[in-house]
Write an enzyme that holds these catalytic residues in place. Sequence first.
Site, PDB file in Angstrom:
ATOM      1  N   GLU A 482       0.842  -1.179   0.000  1.00  0.00           N
ATOM      2  CA  GLU A 482       0.000   0.000   0.000  1.00  0.00           C
ATOM      3  C   GLU A 482       0.887   1.242   0.000  1.00  0.00           C
ATOM      4  OE1 GLU A 482      -3.446  -0.596   2.236  1.00  0.00           O
ATOM      5  OE2 GLU A 482      -4.340   1.281   1.594  1.00  0.00           O
ATOM      6  N   GLU A 754      -2.364   0.416  13.346  1.00  0.00           N
ATOM      7  CA  GLU A 754      -3.514   0.806  12.526  1.00  0.00           C
ATOM      8  C   GLU A 754      -4.826   0.611  13.285  1.00  0.00           C
ATOM      9  OE1 GLU A 754      -3.939  -1.632   9.033  1.00  0.00           O
ATOM     10  OE2 GLU A 754      -5.128  -0.090   8.022  1.00  0.00           O
TER      11      GLU A 754
HETATM   12  C1  BGC Z   1      -5.381   2.562   4.561  1.00  0.00           C
HETATM   13  C2  BGC Z   1      -5.950   3.579   5.489  1.00  0.00           C
HETATM   14  C3  BGC Z   1      -6.818   4.445   4.653  1.00  0.00           C
HETATM   15  C4  BGC Z   1      -7.954   3.547   4.281  1.00  0.00           C
HETATM   16  C5  BGC Z   1      -9.130   4.176   3.656  1.00  0.00           C
HETATM   17  C6  BGC Z   1      -6.514   1.712   4.095  1.00  0.00           C
HETATM   18  O1  BGC Z   1      -6.130   0.688   3.278  1.00  0.00           O
HETATM   19  O2  BGC Z   1      -4.350   1.836   5.129  1.00  0.00           O
HETATM   20  O3  BGC Z   1      -5.163   4.090   6.422  1.00  0.00           O
HETATM   21  O4  BGC Z   1      -7.176   5.660   5.178  1.00  0.00           O
HETATM   22  O5  BGC Z   1      -7.510   2.465   3.518  1.00  0.00           O
HETATM   23  O6  BGC Z   1     -10.125   3.891   4.462  1.00  0.00           O
END
Ligand code: BGC
Length: 807
Positions: A482, A754
């Site tokens: 990501e 997270e």
């Molecule tokens: C990310 C988040 C991001 C989210 C959107 C995720 O995959 O890691 O931090 O804000 O997607 O909801």
Amino acid sequence: MRLLFTIVFYCMTLPFLPLSAQITVDHLLTENLKNPVGLDNEAPRFSWKLLGQRRGIMQSAYEINVFQGEELLWNSGKISSSQSIYVPYTGPKLQSDSRYGWQVRVWDNLDSLSTWSAMSSFHLGFLELTDWKAKWIELAIPEPDTRPAQMFRKDFTTRKRVKSARLYVTAHGIYEAYINGKKVGEDYFTPGWTSYGKRLQYQVYEVGGMLDRGRNTLAAEVANGWYRGNLAWENQKDIYGKKLGLLTQLVITYQDGTSETIISDQSWKGDFSAIQYSEIYHGEMYDARLWQNDWNTAEFDDQSWYAVEEVDHSLEQLISTYNEPVRKQEVFPVVKILTSPKGEKILDFGQNLVGFVMVKALGKTGDKIVLSHSEVLDKEGNFYTESLRAAKQQNTYILRGENEEIFAPKFTWQGFRYVRVDEYPGSIDTEAFSAVALYSDMPLTGEFSSSNDLINQLQHNIQWGQRGNFIDVPTDCPQRDERLGWTGDAQAFSRTAAFNFDVHNFFAKWLKDLTADQGSDGRVPFVIPHVLGENAGGSAGWTDAATIIPWNMYLVYGDQKILENQYKSMQAWIRFMMNNSTDFLWNKGFHFGDWLFYRPSDDNDGRSAVTDKYLIAQCFFAHSTQLMINTARVLGKSKDETLYRALLKNVKDAFLREYVTPSGRLVSSTQTAYVLALNFDMLPEHLRQQAAERLVQNIKSYGNHLTTGFLGTPYLCHVLSRYGYTDVAFDLLLQKTYPSWLYPVTMGATTIWERWDGIKPDSTFQTPNMNSFNHYAYGAIGDWMYRVMVGLDNQDDSVGYKSIRIK
Ligand code: BGC
């Protein structure tokens, strides 16, 4: 007060001067950088600090000199003003590729005059497109499927004594440049990540000292990086283009005043690098047997190398670099070596960090080193990589087999605390491994410690969450497939970030990419730079980054220019919300909502803290509109201010009609609903205190636990403090059981997770699809810790801490 603090807030540190010392001026910055090279701003702005020993010293006037060589180019005259930051140059037109010196002196409030400061400098890069003589070059032959890094080189001769030289360089891909075998500069991942199609940064380095009289070699190595590597999940690639390329121009000035330019063009040669494979997510494969000795020096014979071709890519996107580059920072030794139940050899560096492992080895030709990286071990103590999803985070080195060899990757980074040594020649000596942290070279501006070790660890985790995720752009996470510039995470954390480090230039640059990637309908993409699908944008609380971050930067740094630069983008974002509303109710489109809010495993017990997504959207619609009002006021745009005031009233009226009962209950009875409604003043005065009480009751009903996600969390303690419940805010802060900020700390976290329960009390993991252990969003509590707990803030309407409140 339950905690005692030591605070180091660098902007305010007063140096000790001898008693007799008069006031002096120091810390000269141009565009917030020390002696920058390659600015493209024709009216660069100057900042300085006034130092002195008396209390209550203030600047009453200043005078600036700007020199070109020995010659005075501009004298500002004595300007009566207390402004000491972002004072623009207003002298004669500045020249491309030129260096200037400047100094300043100031008068204080008792009219005593400082001496002239020491000389500082700035250099302007290319101001006109026509300054670029270089051509884009690409390798002229097909490449292997593994897409190795590529090398480019050119020999040239200097026949006179060199006075100075500047290297202008950028790439399609990420590059390292070399002169006579030495790396130019100390930066990583240049040219940095921007919205390449519209904005591609070039770097400028002063390299006079690297040139030899006679034969010289200019070279570069280029790898996939963000430009064409795997990006935005799984195996998507080639987002910006299919081929690696180099653009560089070396401008040499000789002692006799003449100059010469070496450019990238058809006369260069190219080849594939010993870096056989390089991907940000997956790591690097380096085969030292393929290393061509001295390839970037004049000793090398490049006859067998391939031709390159000049390619007619536009130069229109080229911009100079504005933020601090990514650089090597802390270095960690191995703390422990473990053998897991599965028999894996695991190195523990004691800190979840972002960067790479440097490894030494002595072996035979063809021996291999394979290192895998992970943030955590599982319940049994085995190496855990499932939450990395598709990202391999693995570096492989094949030994050449001569003497001791040292390896480190160049064009990739890993998020890790643990390294599994999958292959290594001979026995593992922990001394042979060190972990190097990499992040944008932002100056540290704040830290504090208290009498409570858990809070200290939380602060540590917040700062390390920032370090690991400020890799040229603010990323959500640094380890899985990501690593994107998620807007919601960035806005939530931006104010905290600005306490810990100087993030002025970091965000100023990123906001320009936000503007560049904004749709014609005002839609802001979810991630900046935008690499997701066409319609992936416009979610409440995410894409309000367009208004929230410029405003936060203005509050913290007092730089009005950020607001000026972003104004049109901010307006467009408001327009988008208006156009997606019905009777001022923003009730359309996709929203992430209060992402990762508390959700017990048994969903049917009614305890999930689900907040209506459109209620959230309406709150952010109002908040962004309020920030627009504030901005219009600061910029003196009174007509706009009036219009936005009218809009705000309508937005709030619509909120009351749709989401609030006459007695002040919200349709979602969650902490986040009350927090947002209160923080953004959505309720009439007479309904606010009772709403705060409902919030407190809700917190109590969860046994003094928070239930908020990404959007409610940053404001939760602020709202409690504002309505007289700082004690409840402390209960939340000091809460050790899930969900809470200290729960991960008690589980051994060294960064912010997270999720509130990334690792559960029984040491099992949350779902591997979405479970990063280095995600700064919940670290947004740092803002409350600095502003309320420690008690440092701007006084009243002051910005940039010109007037400070310590309470
Ligand atoms: C990310 C988040 C991001 C989210 C959107 C995720 O995959 O890691 O931090 O804000 O997607 O909801």
